[in-house]
Design a protein around this motif. Structure first.
Motif, mmCIF file in Angstrom:
data_model
loop_
_atom_site.group_PDB
_atom_site.id
_atom_site.type_symbol
_atom_site.label_atom_id
_atom_site.label_comp_id
_atom_site.label_asym_id
_atom_site.label_seq_id
_atom_site.Cartn_x
_atom_site.Cartn_y
_atom_site.Cartn_z
ATOM 1 N N CYS A 98 1.004 -1.116 0.134
ATOM 2 C CA CYS A 98 0.238 -0.209 -0.140
ATOM 3 C C CYS A 98 0.862 1.171 -0.007
ATOM 4 O O CYS A 98 0.681 2.103 -0.651
ATOM 5 C CB CYS A 98 -1.065 -0.039 1.001
ATOM 6 S SG CYS A 98 -2.284 -1.187 1.342
ATOM 7 N N THR A 133 1.860 3.198 -3.390
ATOM 8 C CA THR A 133 1.111 3.630 -4.437
ATOM 9 C C THR A 133 0.891 5.027 -4.152
ATOM 10 O O THR A 133 0.051 6.112 -4.748
ATOM 11 C CB THR A 133 -1.201 3.515 -3.403
ATOM 12 O OG1 THR A 133 -0.748 4.027 -2.362
ATOM 13 C CG2 THR A 133 -1.341 1.945 -3.824
ATOM 14 N N LEU A 171 1.730 7.295 -7.163
ATOM 15 C CA LEU A 171 0.487 7.300 -7.777
ATOM 16 C C LEU A 171 -0.430 7.961 -6.854
ATOM 17 O O LEU A 171 -0.647 9.017 -7.941
ATOM 18 C CB LEU A 171 -0.118 5.642 -7.872
ATOM 19 C CG LEU A 171 0.425 4.467 -7.542
ATOM 20 C CD1 LEU A 171 -0.210 3.527 -7.999
ATOM 21 C CD2 LEU A 171 0.926 4.651 -9.753
ATOM 22 N N GLY A 228 -1.883 1.261 -12.752
ATOM 23 C CA GLY A 228 -0.585 1.808 -10.849
ATOM 24 C C GLY A 228 -2.427 1.306 -9.825
ATOM 25 O O GLY A 228 -2.189 0.398 -9.556
ATOM 26 N N PHE A 229 -3.371 1.357 -10.576
ATOM 27 C CA PHE A 229 -4.658 1.109 -9.157
ATOM 28 C C PHE A 229 -5.297 0.402 -9.889
ATOM 29 O O PHE A 229 -5.593 -0.646 -8.908
ATOM 30 C CB PHE A 229 -5.294 2.819 -9.296
ATOM 31 C CG PHE A 229 -5.534 3.656 -8.801
ATOM 32 C CD1 PHE A 229 -5.181 3.648 -7.275
ATOM 33 C CD2 PHE A 229 -4.975 4.822 -9.143
ATOM 34 C CE1 PHE A 229 -4.730 4.504 -6.516
ATOM 35 C CE2 PHE A 229 -4.925 6.227 -8.362
ATOM 36 C CZ PHE A 229 -4.223 5.835 -7.803
ATOM 37 N N VAL A 280 -3.718 -2.147 -7.605
ATOM 38 C CA VAL A 280 -3.884 -1.831 -6.530
ATOM 39 C C VAL A 280 -4.903 -3.564 -6.640
ATOM 40 O O VAL A 280 -5.709 -3.790 -5.233
ATOM 41 C CB VAL A 280 -4.860 -0.603 -6.075
ATOM 42 C CG1 VAL A 280 -5.473 -0.674 -4.540
ATOM 43 C CG2 VAL A 280 -3.457 -0.012 -5.447
ATOM 44 N N LEU A 284 -3.968 2.532 3.144
ATOM 45 C CA LEU A 284 -3.899 3.400 1.890
ATOM 46 C C LEU A 284 -3.822 5.051 2.304
ATOM 47 O O LEU A 284 -3.382 5.657 1.613
ATOM 48 C CB LEU A 284 -5.224 3.323 1.002
ATOM 49 C CG LEU A 284 -5.099 1.778 -0.179
ATOM 50 C CD1 LEU A 284 -6.383 1.045 -0.230
ATOM 51 C CD2 LEU A 284 -3.861 1.420 -0.806
ATOM 52 N N VAL A 310 1.243 -2.465 -9.165
ATOM 53 C CA VAL A 310 1.720 -1.502 -8.798
ATOM 54 C C VAL A 310 2.841 -0.751 -9.479
ATOM 55 O O VAL A 310 3.039 0.519 -9.228
ATOM 56 C CB VAL A 310 1.131 -1.612 -7.497
ATOM 57 C CG1 VAL A 310 1.584 -0.234 -6.404
ATOM 58 C CG2 VAL A 310 0.230 -2.065 -7.096
ATOM 59 N N ALA A 322 3.411 3.352 -11.124
ATOM 60 C CA ALA A 322 4.305 4.253 -10.217
ATOM 61 C C ALA A 322 4.970 4.302 -11.105
ATOM 62 O O ALA A 322 5.642 5.764 -10.657
ATOM 63 C CB ALA A 322 4.634 3.780 -8.557
#
Length: 318
Positions: free
Chosen positions: A116, A119, A122, A148-149, A152, A174, A296, A300
């Motif tokens: 997490c 992220t 992002l 990237g998401f 996730v 997050l 991810v 990124a």
């Protein structure tokens, strides 16, 4: 005519520059320190309340930076307005994310918390498109954001209804990752070009974060009722290494190889956090975790294409 010869005074030999570890070794050390931070948080919360873990982390981290300032004879910045801005930065870059990660690891594995954390770039790109007018989107960066998401969602197993994951703990992790770029943007808008060194600014920032937690912790967690040695050692290592020494290493890397290369450490943190959590803590690992983590990190990396880093002084990670 005779001449008088005076003895020659030898000029002192030029001081040799102190030998420094190769930047690659320091880069690797920084990756390990920040990667193991999530394991240390997990161990710390095994004996102490999350706010107590965060306060201890900040106390030890601040002590390291204060010692470094004393060695270099640097002073804390001055000015009420400056300290007001730094208090906001301390909240978003230290007090809030450190606390959220500590609370999240009560219910989620350290491996997931580490992923997490990845992220953050992002969130940073998404926020910068809104908050920073000079940061224009490109197709590649927008594609990186979407990728990237997607990663996730893969990590979380969205198509399975997030089965087996604690929604609250995951959301906290997050939100912690989101807090970092919020703080970076605030710093960029209010504290860029102050004329103070990175060391003095970060030392003041950690001091303010420590004071914030010193007020909050007694109200919500109280004082520890007993001393747990192993969790206490984990908290000491988390603060002294992951929050204090890591900042000093990071600034040295930025000065030597530039911010772009130094920030590549972000992509090694979840790998190390996952390996440490599985190997040392015995945490389970589903196939979605490593696959999603790779997605991810790829996203990124794409969001950073042609993006010049101008954040100035930065936080201590994870």
């Amino acid at each position: 005519m005779s001449t008088v010869t005076t003895p020659r005074t030898q000029s002192p030999a030029p001081a040799r520059p102190r030998a420094r570890l190769d930047w690659r070794l320091r880069f690797g050390a920084l990756s390990l320190i920040w990667g193991f931070s999530f394991l240390l948080i997990k161990v710390g919360t095994g004996g102490y309340a999350p706010f107590q873990v965060t306060l201890g982390r900040l106390v030890f981290g601040t002590a390291v930076l204060v010692a470094a300032m004393a060695v270099k004879r640097e002073r804390l910045p001055r000015g009420a307005r400056l300290w007001g801005h730094m208090a906001v930065a301390a909240f978003f870059l230290n007090a809030l994310p450190f606390s959220l990660f500590a609370y999240s690891e009560l219910t989620i594995p350290s491996t997931l918390a580490g992923i997490c954390n990845a992220t953050s770039p992002l969130w940073g790109m998404a926020l910068s498109l809104v908050a920073l007018s000079e940061d224009r989107p490109t197709r590649v960066r927008v594609a990186g954001l979407g990728l990237g998401f997607l990663g996730v969602l893969t990590v979380l197993g969205a198509w399975q209804g997030f089965h087996g994951l604690d929604a609250t703990g995951t959301a906290m992790a997050l939100l912690a990752s989101l807090s970092y770029p919020v703080g970076w943007i605030y710093v960029r808008r209010t504290l860029t070009g102050t004329g103070h060194s990175h060391l003095s600014m970060t030392g003041a920032q950690l001091l303010l974060a420590t004071l914030q937690l010193a007020v909050v912790t007694p109200l919500f967690a109280g004082l520890p009722t007993h001393v747990s040695l192993v969790p206490l050692l984990a908290i000491a290592a988390l603060g002294a290494l992951g929050t204090g020494l890591a900042v000093l290493i990071q600034y040295g890397l930025v000065a030597e190889v530039g911010p772009t290369t130094a920030q590549m450490v972000t992509y090694f943190i979840p790998v190390i956090a996952t390996a440490a959590g599985v190997a040392i803590l015995g945490e389970s690992l589903r196939w979605t975790t490593p696959v999603g983590a790779v997605v991810v990190l790829a996203g990124a990396a794409l969001t950073q294409v042609r993006q010049r880093s101008a954040w100035g002084w930065r936080r201590a990670r994870g």
